[in-house]
Design a protein around this motif. Structure first.
Motif, PDB file in Angstrom:
ATOM      1  N   ARG A 114       0.534  -0.946   0.196  1.00 41.77           N
ATOM      2  CA  ARG A 114       0.075   0.071   0.048  1.00 41.77           C
ATOM      3  C   ARG A 114       0.780   1.303   0.086  1.00 41.77           C
ATOM      4  O   ARG A 114       1.873   1.553   0.671  1.00 41.77           O
ATOM      5  N   ILE A 115       0.371   2.302  -0.765  1.00 41.60           N
ATOM      6  CA  ILE A 115       1.092   3.761  -0.433  1.00 41.60           C
ATOM      7  C   ILE A 115       0.390   4.830   0.695  1.00 41.60           C
ATOM      8  O   ILE A 115      -0.689   4.549   0.102  1.00 41.60           O
ATOM      9  N   HIS A 116       0.932   5.095   0.700  1.00 40.09           N
ATOM     10  CA  HIS A 116       0.148   6.145   2.582  1.00 40.09           C
ATOM     11  C   HIS A 116       0.194   7.362   1.459  1.00 40.09           C
ATOM     12  O   HIS A 116       1.734   7.835   1.264  1.00 40.09           O
ATOM     13  N   ILE A 117      -0.564   8.455   0.859  1.00 49.69           N
ATOM     14  CA  ILE A 117      -1.105   9.249   0.333  1.00 49.69           C
ATOM     15  C   ILE A 117      -1.557  10.302   1.187  1.00 49.69           C
ATOM     16  O   ILE A 117      -1.498  10.303   0.808  1.00 49.69           O
ATOM     17  N   SER A 118       0.348  11.405   0.601  1.00 52.53           N
ATOM     18  CA  SER A 118      -0.315  12.377   1.488  1.00 52.53           C
ATOM     19  C   SER A 118      -0.287  13.830   0.161  1.00 52.53           C
ATOM     20  O   SER A 118       0.911  13.634  -0.480  1.00 52.53           O
ATOM     21  N   PRO A 119      -1.340  14.397   0.044  1.00 54.53           N
ATOM     22  CA  PRO A 119      -1.626  15.053  -0.837  1.00 54.53           C
ATOM     23  C   PRO A 119      -1.467  16.737  -0.370  1.00 54.53           C
ATOM     24  O   PRO A 119      -0.365  16.990   0.347  1.00 54.53           O
ATOM     25  N   ARG A 120      -0.845  17.016  -1.931  1.00 58.48           N
ATOM     26  CA  ARG A 120       0.383  18.307  -1.352  1.00 58.48           C
ATOM     27  C   ARG A 120      -0.443  19.224  -2.103  1.00 58.48           C
ATOM     28  O   ARG A 120      -0.977  19.210  -2.944  1.00 58.48           O
ATOM     29  N   LYS A 121      -0.637  20.879  -1.745  1.00 60.67           N
ATOM     30  CA  LYS A 121      -0.482  21.583  -2.749  1.00 60.67           C
ATOM     31  C   LYS A 121       0.394  22.505  -2.614  1.00 60.67           C
ATOM     32  O   LYS A 121       1.505  23.004  -2.643  1.00 60.67           O
ATOM     33  N   PHE A 122       0.133  22.755  -4.379  1.00 60.97           N
ATOM     34  CA  PHE A 122       1.435  23.397  -5.233  1.00 60.97           C
ATOM     35  C   PHE A 122       0.909  24.167  -6.319  1.00 60.97           C
ATOM     36  O   PHE A 122      -0.438  24.163  -7.277  1.00 60.97           O
ATOM     37  N   HIS A 123       0.777  25.784  -5.936  1.00 57.40           N
ATOM     38  CA  HIS A 123      -0.102  27.170  -6.655  1.00 57.40           C
ATOM     39  C   HIS A 123      -2.056  26.498  -6.747  1.00 57.40           C
ATOM     40  O   HIS A 123      -2.025  26.500  -5.571  1.00 57.40           O
ATOM     41  N   LEU A 156       1.300   8.819  -6.905  1.00 58.78           N
ATOM     42  CA  LEU A 156       0.532   8.286  -6.162  1.00 58.78           C
ATOM     43  C   LEU A 156       1.543   6.163  -6.422  1.00 58.78           C
ATOM     44  O   LEU A 156       1.030   4.965  -6.599  1.00 58.78           O
ATOM     45  N   SER A 157       2.558   6.901  -6.234  1.00 55.17           N
ATOM     46  CA  SER A 157       3.282   6.339  -6.110  1.00 55.17           C
ATOM     47  C   SER A 157       4.794   6.139  -4.873  1.00 55.17           C
ATOM     48  O   SER A 157       4.508   7.365  -4.337  1.00 55.17           O
ATOM     49  N   ARG A 158       5.740   5.508  -5.372  1.00 56.24           N
ATOM     50  CA  ARG A 158       7.084   5.659  -3.737  1.00 56.24           C
ATOM     51  C   ARG A 158       8.103   6.420  -5.442  1.00 56.24           C
ATOM     52  O   ARG A 158       8.212   6.095  -5.854  1.00 56.24           O
ATOM     53  N   GLY A 159       8.711   6.691  -3.713  1.00 56.65           N
ATOM     54  CA  GLY A 159      10.405   6.938  -4.523  1.00 56.65           C
ATOM     55  C   GLY A 159      10.350   8.342  -5.340  1.00 56.65           C
ATOM     56  O   GLY A 159       9.037   8.969  -5.475  1.00 56.65           O
ATOM     57  N   GLY A 160      11.824   7.890  -5.871  1.00 52.56           N
ATOM     58  CA  GLY A 160      11.417   9.678  -6.996  1.00 52.56           C
ATOM     59  C   GLY A 160      12.478   9.132  -8.261  1.00 52.56           C
ATOM     60  O   GLY A 160      13.107   9.737  -8.861  1.00 52.56           O
ATOM     61  N   ILE A 161      11.808   7.873  -8.455  1.00 52.66           N
ATOM     62  CA  ILE A 161      12.790   7.261  -9.366  1.00 52.66           C
ATOM     63  C   ILE A 161      12.077   6.808 -10.504  1.00 52.66           C
ATOM     64  O   ILE A 161      11.306   6.527  -9.745  1.00 52.66           O
ATOM     65  N   GLY A 162      12.370   6.766 -11.834  1.00 51.56           N
ATOM     66  CA  GLY A 162      11.810   5.992 -12.368  1.00 51.56           C
ATOM     67  C   GLY A 162      10.468   6.787 -12.548  1.00 51.56           C
ATOM     68  O   GLY A 162       9.964   7.678 -12.566  1.00 51.56           O
ATOM     69  N   VAL A 163       9.120   6.047 -13.439  1.00 56.16           N
ATOM     70  CA  VAL A 163       8.114   6.643 -13.911  1.00 56.16           C
ATOM     71  C   VAL A 163       7.525   7.259 -12.743  1.00 56.16           C
ATOM     72  O   VAL A 163       7.341   5.513 -11.497  1.00 56.16           O
ATOM     73  N   GLN A 164       7.061   7.933 -12.972  1.00 60.10           N
ATOM     74  CA  GLN A 164       5.603   8.072 -11.490  1.00 60.10           C
ATOM     75  C   GLN A 164       3.935   8.765 -11.917  1.00 60.10           C
ATOM     76  O   GLN A 164       4.479   9.667 -12.593  1.00 60.10           O
ATOM     77  N   ASP A 223     -15.735  24.544 -13.294  1.00 62.41           N
ATOM     78  CA  ASP A 223     -16.053  23.404 -12.439  1.00 62.41           C
ATOM     79  C   ASP A 223     -14.642  22.762 -12.527  1.00 62.41           C
ATOM     80  O   ASP A 223     -14.919  22.285 -11.181  1.00 62.41           O
ATOM     81  N   GLY A 224     -13.714  23.194 -12.696  1.00 60.85           N
ATOM     82  CA  GLY A 224     -12.169  22.183 -12.019  1.00 60.85           C
ATOM     83  C   GLY A 224     -12.295  21.114 -13.253  1.00 60.85           C
ATOM     84  O   GLY A 224     -12.732  21.225 -14.201  1.00 60.85           O
ATOM     85  N   VAL A 225     -10.944  19.926 -12.516  1.00 62.32           N
ATOM     86  CA  VAL A 225     -10.994  18.903 -13.365  1.00 62.32           C
ATOM     87  C   VAL A 225     -10.345  18.001 -12.288  1.00 62.32           C
ATOM     88  O   VAL A 225      -9.177  18.581 -11.402  1.00 62.32           O
ATOM     89  N   GLU A 226     -10.476  16.959 -12.538  1.00 63.14           N
ATOM     90  CA  GLU A 226      -9.619  15.873 -11.976  1.00 63.14           C
ATOM     91  C   GLU A 226      -8.960  15.147 -13.052  1.00 63.14           C
ATOM     92  O   GLU A 226      -9.588  14.641 -13.913  1.00 63.14           O
ATOM     93  N   TYR A 227      -7.648  14.762 -12.581  1.00 64.85           N
ATOM     94  CA  TYR A 227      -6.799  14.177 -13.675  1.00 64.85           C
ATOM     95  C   TYR A 227      -5.530  13.508 -13.518  1.00 64.85           C
ATOM     96  O   TYR A 227      -5.551  13.533 -12.181  1.00 64.85           O
ATOM     97  N   LEU A 228      -5.645  11.746 -13.897  1.00 66.63           N
ATOM     98  CA  LEU A 228      -4.026  11.472 -14.094  1.00 66.63           C
ATOM     99  C   LEU A 228      -3.270  11.725 -14.512  1.00 66.63           C
ATOM    100  O   LEU A 228      -2.918  12.385 -15.742  1.00 66.63           O
TER     101      LEU A 228
END
Length: 219
Positions: A110-119, A126-134, A200-205
């Motif tokens: 399981r991945i423990h998701i921590s939301p971040r506010k950016f602008h 939705l993924s771990r670490g800082g290497i490879g596809v995120q 109304d905004g948008v949600e995307y992956l």
């Protein structure tokens, strides 16, 4: 609120497990291989965290009580991580030690998701670490328009999928709008930008590599 005794137990467990990890202790062969792979990416993760927080090598080294050259060698992978070096860095970055290292709990996918506010958007890694596809989920509350210099370029490819609402994608001299259920993939060497198309905004992956993460989420 978590009881101090429980918090202390958790910290002791994490430090004990990390001590075993960093000393190649009695973990199983499979666990040790996963650990070695995680440790191989520690340098890039440390560098990414420092850049994300807009700090210099000198600043972080001073806060962590180590030399700038030591931190530089850690980030470049020329210095092997140790508890002595990682514990003060975890404190500087305000992260649990295993999250700093990017090592998932053994046997727990399981991945423990921590939301971040950016602008003007909320980003959920939705993924771990800082290497490879995120992988990330983006939640935008309203309409967005590209500002001067907003279009970015970097090596690699990006993929986006709209969950809800409409997403504006600017790709070179083309502007298109993606609706819910639509996806796009493109070469990121082409100047590009994406944002909410409606009030109304948008949600995307989105999926992209470390370079894309640095450009879109840390610049």
């Amino acid at each position: 609120m978590e009881e101090p005794r429980e918090s202390g137990k958790r910290a002791a467990h994490t430090t004990g497990r990390m001590s075993e990890i960093l000393s190649d202790g009695s973990a199983s062969v499979g666990a040790q291989e996963a650990i070695r792979q995680s440790l191989a990416g520690v340098g890039a993760r440390l560098r990414g965290l420092r850049q994300e927080q807009g700090r210099t090598l000198d600043e972080v080294a001073e806060l962590a009580g180590m030399s700038t050259s030591t931190l530089s060698r850690l980030e470049s992978g020329k210095r092997k991580p140790s508890l002595e070096l990682l514990l003060p860095l975890a404190e500087v970055y305000g992260l649990p030690l295993d999250e700093l290292v990017g090592t998932p709990p053994i046997g727990d996918p399981r991945i423990h998701i921590s939301p971040r506010k950016f602008h003007d958007q909320t980003i959920l890694p939705l993924s771990r670490g800082g290497i490879g596809v995120q992988a990330f989920k983006h939640i935008v509350d309203g309409r967005q328009t590209p500002k001067f210099g907003a279009l970015k370029t970097h090596p690699g490819f990006e993929w986006v999928y709209v969950i809800r609402g409409r997403l504006t994608l600017v790709l070179g001299d083309r502007t298109m709008v993606l609706s819910a259920g639509e996806a796009a993939e493109f070469d990121t060497r082409t100047p590009h930008w994406f944002g909410g198309a409606d009030d109304d905004g948008v949600e995307y992956l989105s999926l992209f590599g470390p370079e894309g993460q640095r450009v879109h989420m840390k610049s």
